[in-house]
Design an enzyme around this catalytic site. Structure first.
Site: not given
Ligand code: ADP
Length: 401
Positions: A7, A94, A183, A244, A387
């Protein structure tokens, strides 16, 4: 078969090496602060065992090539868990944004790289870092198949009424402006896990998955297919996150331009980096927020309330989207660990058949845990996400055709 999952971000590279025989993690690591004066690398051998062994180093890491080379030396070198690079059968990357074209896990070739370059405007914070990781991995492992797994993939089944914004249609035609959702690898993984633990076939399973980490999003899955999600064209829309904002009135940009002379870049930065929990109370880690609430910090309490209220509002709207809901699933850093956030996020939903057992909800678990009462018509579960394992499985599946 050994699969390396990478990632690669703008200034970091996270990696895990899996033995796909038993899906165990052989080693994992994190290269951070690439391009800064001093970078760091943390490498863990057999991280999911009691005998985990950790190595850490600090030194300048000017670019992704140096970062990845350091990591590969630890994975495959003298103290490495594999003797030679050739033992790595495949690399899975990813990718946050795959746009509209890249939605199946795909073998990397020049055309895939070109497509990822094309959609940089849709994910300017993420895709350049992924491309740097892919480029270095291809040069360090020229003979190893590389696969990209997109965070946007799971949400490609959204119907047009859920993915279209009510904007001039030309914006969709010209720029592919629409809801993508993110996600996806996590939502897909925990939704399937939930079907398994509940004992229903995924194709007949309706579930709301609530991913609450630094980034937060929610997805409604109907009969095994994603039908709506809270994030939009970028990972900014929807729930309240660490830094965020999630949903705001789209007129905000114009208002701040007029009243505070802010440019669109200023507002974008503020909404992504200085808003959310941090904007409301100065802290973006939920553990710090709870500690501050215990000392009477009112802004910290407000931040918790704003986040959990938004969660509740979205859960309610996704219940309306699904009609029948088999399960609600909480996952990721906050979702897996924070019983107060979970409790507050479903508070008041008893009239829709959602009841949680406070005592079970307060338990810690590293395995799937059902936190609803036996008479709750909607099962509520905490399911740890993974993940990286999901990406390793997809990579293996691509290789096996
Ligand atoms: P990312 O989105 O970066 O993958 P994670 O899923 O690891 O993030 O979630 C990180 C967040 O989870 C932290 O910022 C923190 O707010 C929260 N978190 C982690 N552990 C706990 C805990 N024990 N209690 C409450 N919140 C936690």
């Amino acid at each position: 078969m050994k699969v390396l999952v990478i990632n690669s971000g703008s200034s970091s590279i996270k990696y895990q090496l899996f033995d796909m025989g038993d899906e165990s993690v052989l080693c994992s690591g994190l290269v951070e602060r690439i391009g800064e004066e001093v970078g760091s690398l943390t490498h863990k051998i057999a991280p999911d065992t009691d005998a985990a062994d950790k190595l850490a180093l600090e030194q300048p890491i000017p670019d992704h090539e140096v970062g990845m080379t350091l990591a590969i030396d630890l994975i495959c070198g003298e103290r490495g868990v594999v003797k030679d690079k050739s033992e790595i059968a495949a690399i899975g990357h990813r990718i946050v944004h795959g746009g509209e074209k890249l939605h199946q896990p795909t073998l990397v070739d020049d055309s895939v790289v070109e497509e990822l370059e094309k959609i940089i405007p849709l994910a300017p914070l993420h895709n350049p870092g992924h491309l740097a990781g892919i480029s270095v991995a291809r040069s360090l492992f020229p003979d190893v198949p590389q696969v990209v797994v997109m965070d946007t993939a799971y949400h490609q089944t959204l119907p047009p009424e859920a993915y279209m914004y009510a904007l001039p249609y030309e914006l969709y035609d010209e720029l592919r402006i629409r809801r993508y959702g993110f996600h996806g690898t996590s939502h897909c993984y925990v939704a399937k896990e939930a079907a398994r633990v509940v004992g229903k076939s995924f194709e007949e399973f309706n579930v709301i998955t609530v991913h609450l980490g630094n980034g937060c999003s929610m997805t409604a899955t109907k009969n095994g297919k994603a039908v709506d999600t809270s994030m939009g064209i970028t990972p900014l829309e929807g729930l309240v996150m660490g830094t965020r904002s999630g949903d705001v009135d789209p007129a905000l940009h114009a208002l701040l331009a007029r009243t505070k002379n802010m440019t669109s870049e200023d507002v974008d930065r503020m909404l992504n980096k200085e808003s959310g929990l941090k904007g409301l109370c100065g802290m973006n880690d939920m553990r710090d927020i709870h500690a501050a609430i215990a000392k009477g910090d009112e802004k910290a309490k407000l931040a918790l309330d704003v986040q959990t209220y938004r969660n509740r509002k979205y859960i309610g709207s996704f219940m309306a989207v699904l009609g029948t809901v088999d399960a609600i699933v909480f996952t990721a850093g906050i979702g897996e660990n924070d019983n107060i956030v979970r409790r507050e996020s479903v508070k008041g939903l008893e009239c829709f058949g959602v009841k949680i057992d406070e005592e079970i909800n307060a338990q810690r678990a590293s395995e799937p845990l059902k936190i609803s009462t036996d008479d709750s018509s909607v099962a509520v579960w905490v399911i740890p996400t993974n993940e990286e394992l999901a990406i390793a499985r997809e990579t293996k599946d691509v290789l096996n055709g």
